[in-house]
Design a protein around this motif. Structure first.
Motif, mmCIF file in Angstrom:
data_model
loop_
_atom_site.group_PDB
_atom_site.id
_atom_site.type_symbol
_atom_site.label_atom_id
_atom_site.label_comp_id
_atom_site.label_asym_id
_atom_site.label_seq_id
_atom_site.Cartn_x
_atom_site.Cartn_y
_atom_site.Cartn_z
ATOM 1 N N ALA A 46 12.315 56.888 80.808
ATOM 2 C CA ALA A 46 11.465 57.554 81.790
ATOM 3 C C ALA A 46 11.660 59.057 81.724
ATOM 4 N N GLY A 47 10.577 59.786 81.989
ATOM 5 C CA GLY A 47 10.741 61.225 81.999
ATOM 6 C C GLY A 47 9.453 61.989 81.816
ATOM 7 N N ASP A 48 9.631 63.271 81.522
ATOM 8 C CA ASP A 48 8.528 64.191 81.248
ATOM 9 C C ASP A 48 8.304 64.188 79.739
ATOM 10 N N TYR A 49 7.355 63.378 79.309
ATOM 11 C CA TYR A 49 7.082 63.249 77.880
ATOM 12 C C TYR A 49 6.382 64.486 77.319
ATOM 13 N N ASN A 50 5.653 65.205 78.166
ATOM 14 C CA ASN A 50 4.896 66.371 77.724
ATOM 15 C C ASN A 50 3.900 66.031 76.612
ATOM 16 N N GLN A 51 3.538 64.755 76.511
ATOM 17 C CA GLN A 51 2.613 64.296 75.484
ATOM 18 C C GLN A 51 1.690 63.251 76.100
ATOM 19 N N SER B 213 16.797 59.211 80.651
ATOM 20 C CA SER B 213 15.939 60.244 81.224
ATOM 21 C C SER B 213 15.654 61.259 80.126
ATOM 22 N N LEU B 214 14.376 61.514 79.865
ATOM 23 C CA LEU B 214 14.025 62.380 78.744
ATOM 24 C C LEU B 214 13.148 63.537 79.188
ATOM 25 N N HIS B 215 13.225 64.599 78.432
ATOM 26 C CA HIS B 215 12.340 65.749 78.595
ATOM 27 C C HIS B 215 11.979 66.213 77.191
ATOM 28 N N LEU B 216 10.712 66.024 76.810
ATOM 29 C CA LEU B 216 10.267 66.345 75.456
ATOM 30 C C LEU B 216 9.596 67.718 75.409
#
Length: 272
Positions: free
Chosen positions: A182-187, A143-146
């Motif tokens: 999976a996550g909020d890549y913000n890109q 789980s990622l948040h960039l």
């Protein structure tokens, strides 16, 4: 036991606050959303942690929805609640075999005036775990948040963005096991960035789909293999991010190093 379908979700829950008035969502709002989606694995961002423990009400509602296995870590102070930290987590119906821990990405410490408010770039990163789907099939899940560099006037070609992508793919590249990222890549250019910076190939499920209340495409589920069949849903929520849900067919389980680029998992284009 043979698992034929797997539902993977990602959701930035905004500290369990409603985006339109910044008030805490009603008890049961998370349960209602997640149970309706019948999610098997849910990657979460902007989870509130209190004294190192994930939001108790959130955990209770995830448990009630069948997602009783949880790992996560805080990343930064919360701009939503001064008592809390914000972090990332993974909730699943299936047992966690191994917790990989948290990787915090290098923060350039940018500051900007955004929509009339003074912003400081908070720490971002990812948390990972190995999850047992069946006795014979396990997957790695991150789980990622960039960083939201676009909010600070930084474009995709800037060195800050380049460094972030290199650090991200250094974490997840080289793993033989099937991997979900999976996550909020913000890109918005995440699929192109994966082709440029990753040594593997990735299937991005929602590269051009609006996933926020403001019409942006920021959240995604990437797979290190190309499933035989896949469906996707976008579920509106109380947060400023929608829940992105991907259902994949596991009649042919993913294999190690079974990686084919699928730029739009709706079946538009494949590339060896």
């Amino acid at each position: 036991m043979r698992l034929r379908k797997l539902r993977i979700g990602t959701w930035n829950i905004l500290g369990r606050q409603r985006h339109h008035d910044s008030r805490v969502a009603d008890d049961g709002a998370v349960y209602e959303t997640v149970s309706k989606a019948r999610t098997d694995i849910l990657c979460l961002q902007e989870v509130h942690f209190y004294d190192g423990e994930a939001d108790a009400q959130l955990r209770e509602e995830l448990d009630a929805a069948g997602l009783s296995h949880f790992v996560g870590s805080p990343l930064s102070p919360s701009h939503l609640d001064e008592r809390a930290q914000l972090g990332v987590g993974i909730a699943a119906r299936f047992p966690v075999l191994e917790f990989f821990g948290t990787r915090t990405l290098s923060n350039p410490g940018l500051r900007a005036n955004v929509r009339g408010q003074a912003w400081e770039l908070h720490d971002k990163g990812l948390v990972g775990a190995r999850i047992q789907l069946t006795p014979d099939v396990a997957v790695n899940v991150y789980s990622l948040h960039l960083f939201p560099f676009f909010e600070f006037g930084i474009d995709d070609q800037d060195g800050y963005v380049d460094k972030m992508w290199r650090e991200l793919w250094d974490v997840v590249d080289g793993v033989d096991e099937p991997t979900i990222l999976a996550g909020d890549y913000n890109q918005t250019g995440r699929a192109d960035a994966a082709k440029e910076y990753s040594r593997g190939s990735w299937s991005f499920c929602t590269p051009d789909t609006e996933t926020t209340s403001t019409g942006l495409s920021l959240d995604d589920v990437a797979l290190s293999w190309a499933p035989d069949n896949c469906e996707r849903r976008i579920i509106e929520t109380f947060s400023d991010h929608h829940l992105v849900l991907v259902e994949i067919d596991l009649s042919a389980p993913p294999r190690a190093r079974d990686r084919i680029v699928l730029s739009d998992i709706g079946g538009v284009s494949h590339r060896p």
